[in-house]
Design an enzyme around this catalytic site. Structure first.
Site, PDB file in Angstrom:
ATOM      1  N   ASP A   9     -10.883 -11.166   9.726  1.00  0.00           N
ATOM      2  CA  ASP A   9      -9.741 -10.384   9.264  1.00  0.00           C
ATOM      3  C   ASP A   9      -9.047  -9.786  10.479  1.00  0.00           C
ATOM      4  O   ASP A   9      -9.667  -9.580  11.525  1.00  0.00           O
ATOM      5  CB  ASP A   9     -10.176  -9.270   8.313  1.00  0.00           C
ATOM      6  CG  ASP A   9      -9.009  -8.690   7.512  1.00  0.00           C
ATOM      7  OD1 ASP A   9      -7.955  -9.359   7.422  1.00  0.00           O
ATOM      8  OD2 ASP A   9      -9.146  -7.581   6.984  1.00  0.00           O
ATOM      9  N   GLY A  10      -7.775  -9.548  10.329  1.00  0.00           N
ATOM     10  CA  GLY A  10      -6.987  -8.902  11.372  1.00  0.00           C
ATOM     11  C   GLY A  10      -6.187  -7.776  10.762  1.00  0.00           C
ATOM     12  O   GLY A  10      -5.909  -7.781   9.564  1.00  0.00           O
ATOM     13  N   GLU A  47      -5.042 -11.938  12.962  1.00  0.00           N
ATOM     14  CA  GLU A  47      -5.702 -12.851  12.020  1.00  0.00           C
ATOM     15  C   GLU A  47      -6.113 -14.134  12.744  1.00  0.00           C
ATOM     16  O   GLU A  47      -7.247 -14.602  12.618  1.00  0.00           O
ATOM     17  CB  GLU A  47      -4.773 -13.191  10.856  1.00  0.00           C
ATOM     18  CG  GLU A  47      -4.388 -12.025   9.972  1.00  0.00           C
ATOM     19  CD  GLU A  47      -5.443 -11.624   8.964  1.00  0.00           C
ATOM     20  OE1 GLU A  47      -6.563 -12.181   8.970  1.00  0.00           O
ATOM     21  OE2 GLU A  47      -5.145 -10.722   8.146  1.00  0.00           O
ATOM     22  N   ASP A  70      -8.482 -13.879   4.623  1.00  0.00           N
ATOM     23  CA  ASP A  70      -7.478 -13.442   3.652  1.00  0.00           C
ATOM     24  C   ASP A  70      -6.064 -13.685   4.191  1.00  0.00           C
ATOM     25  O   ASP A  70      -5.093 -13.217   3.616  1.00  0.00           O
ATOM     26  CB  ASP A  70      -7.681 -11.979   3.258  1.00  0.00           C
ATOM     27  CG  ASP A  70      -7.511 -11.009   4.415  1.00  0.00           C
ATOM     28  OD1 ASP A  70      -7.107 -11.433   5.521  1.00  0.00           O
ATOM     29  OD2 ASP A  70      -7.787  -9.813   4.225  1.00  0.00           O
ATOM     30  N   HIS A 120      -8.972  -7.083   0.637  1.00  0.00           N
ATOM     31  CA  HIS A 120      -9.262  -5.773   0.047  1.00  0.00           C
ATOM     32  C   HIS A 120      -9.719  -5.904  -1.401  1.00  0.00           C
ATOM     33  O   HIS A 120      -9.376  -5.077  -2.250  1.00  0.00           O
ATOM     34  CB  HIS A 120      -8.035  -4.860   0.143  1.00  0.00           C
ATOM     35  CG  HIS A 120      -7.470  -4.806   1.530  1.00  0.00           C
ATOM     36  ND1 HIS A 120      -8.052  -4.085   2.544  1.00  0.00           N
ATOM     37  CD2 HIS A 120      -6.393  -5.419   2.077  1.00  0.00           C
ATOM     38  CE1 HIS A 120      -7.346  -4.238   3.641  1.00  0.00           C
ATOM     39  NE2 HIS A 120      -6.337  -5.047   3.393  1.00  0.00           N
ATOM     40  N   ASP A 130     -12.471  -6.212   7.695  1.00  0.00           N
ATOM     41  CA  ASP A 130     -11.339  -5.289   7.701  1.00  0.00           C
ATOM     42  C   ASP A 130     -11.743  -3.967   8.345  1.00  0.00           C
ATOM     43  O   ASP A 130     -10.997  -3.410   9.158  1.00  0.00           O
ATOM     44  CB  ASP A 130     -10.821  -5.077   6.280  1.00  0.00           C
ATOM     45  CG  ASP A 130      -9.610  -4.156   6.248  1.00  0.00           C
ATOM     46  OD1 ASP A 130      -8.586  -4.529   6.848  1.00  0.00           O
ATOM     47  OD2 ASP A 130      -9.702  -3.080   5.648  1.00  0.00           O
TER      48      ASP A 130
END
Length: 151
Positions: A9-10, A47, A70, A120, A130
């Site tokens: 995740d970024g 990301e 994501d 999320h 995250d």
């Protein structure tokens, strides 16, 4: 050689702004978490950088990888094969060519399957990524994203 599962995740605050990536690598009983923060970057760069760093961390060439992200930006670019067309055209008019070239170098060393997950949501490892990304972006030890071009 065991298969590897990767979550990435970024995050960026301001986009562009402070940013970071978070990575969780899982292989058998082994778990490794990676993260780093940057002073000025974008969400898409973080990301993609997280994916690059995760794949670069693999010890064995030809590893079977399932990578969860994501980021529609990253997952669709690979699964829809857009990135290979961009490469043929020298990434003309595309953002983040430095990271896409870095990605393709390491991607071709392994057997990678991308799976998009809703951010999320209820994916525990994605949520952990995250947390890592946000913590890295908020840390006092931020690096310079030398490839960021604010065009």
């Amino acid at each position: 050689m065991p298969d590897v599962t990767i979550y990435t995740d970024g995050a960026a605050q301001g986009n562009p702004g402070r940013g970071g990536y978070g990575v969780v690598l899982l292989s058998g009983p082994h778990r490794k978490e990676l993260s780093a923060g940057y002073r000025l970057t974008t969400n898409n760069r973080m990301e993609l950088l997280g994916v690059c760093v995760a794949l670069e961390a693999l010890k064995f060439e030809g590893t079977n990888v399932t990578l969860y992200s994501d980021s529609k930006y990253v997952v669709d670019a690979v699964n829809q094969r857009w990135v290979f067309g961009w490469e043929r055209k020298g990434f003309a008019g595309k953002k983040n060519p430095d990271l896409w070239m870095r990605f393709l170098r390491v991607y071709r060393r392994h057997h990678v399957r991308f799976i998009w997950v809703k951010g999320h949501a209820s994916t525990a490892e994605n949520n952990r990524c995250d947390e890592l990304a946000v913590a890295a972006a908020n840390s006092g030890d931020l690096m310079e994203d030398t490839g960021y071009n604010p065009e």
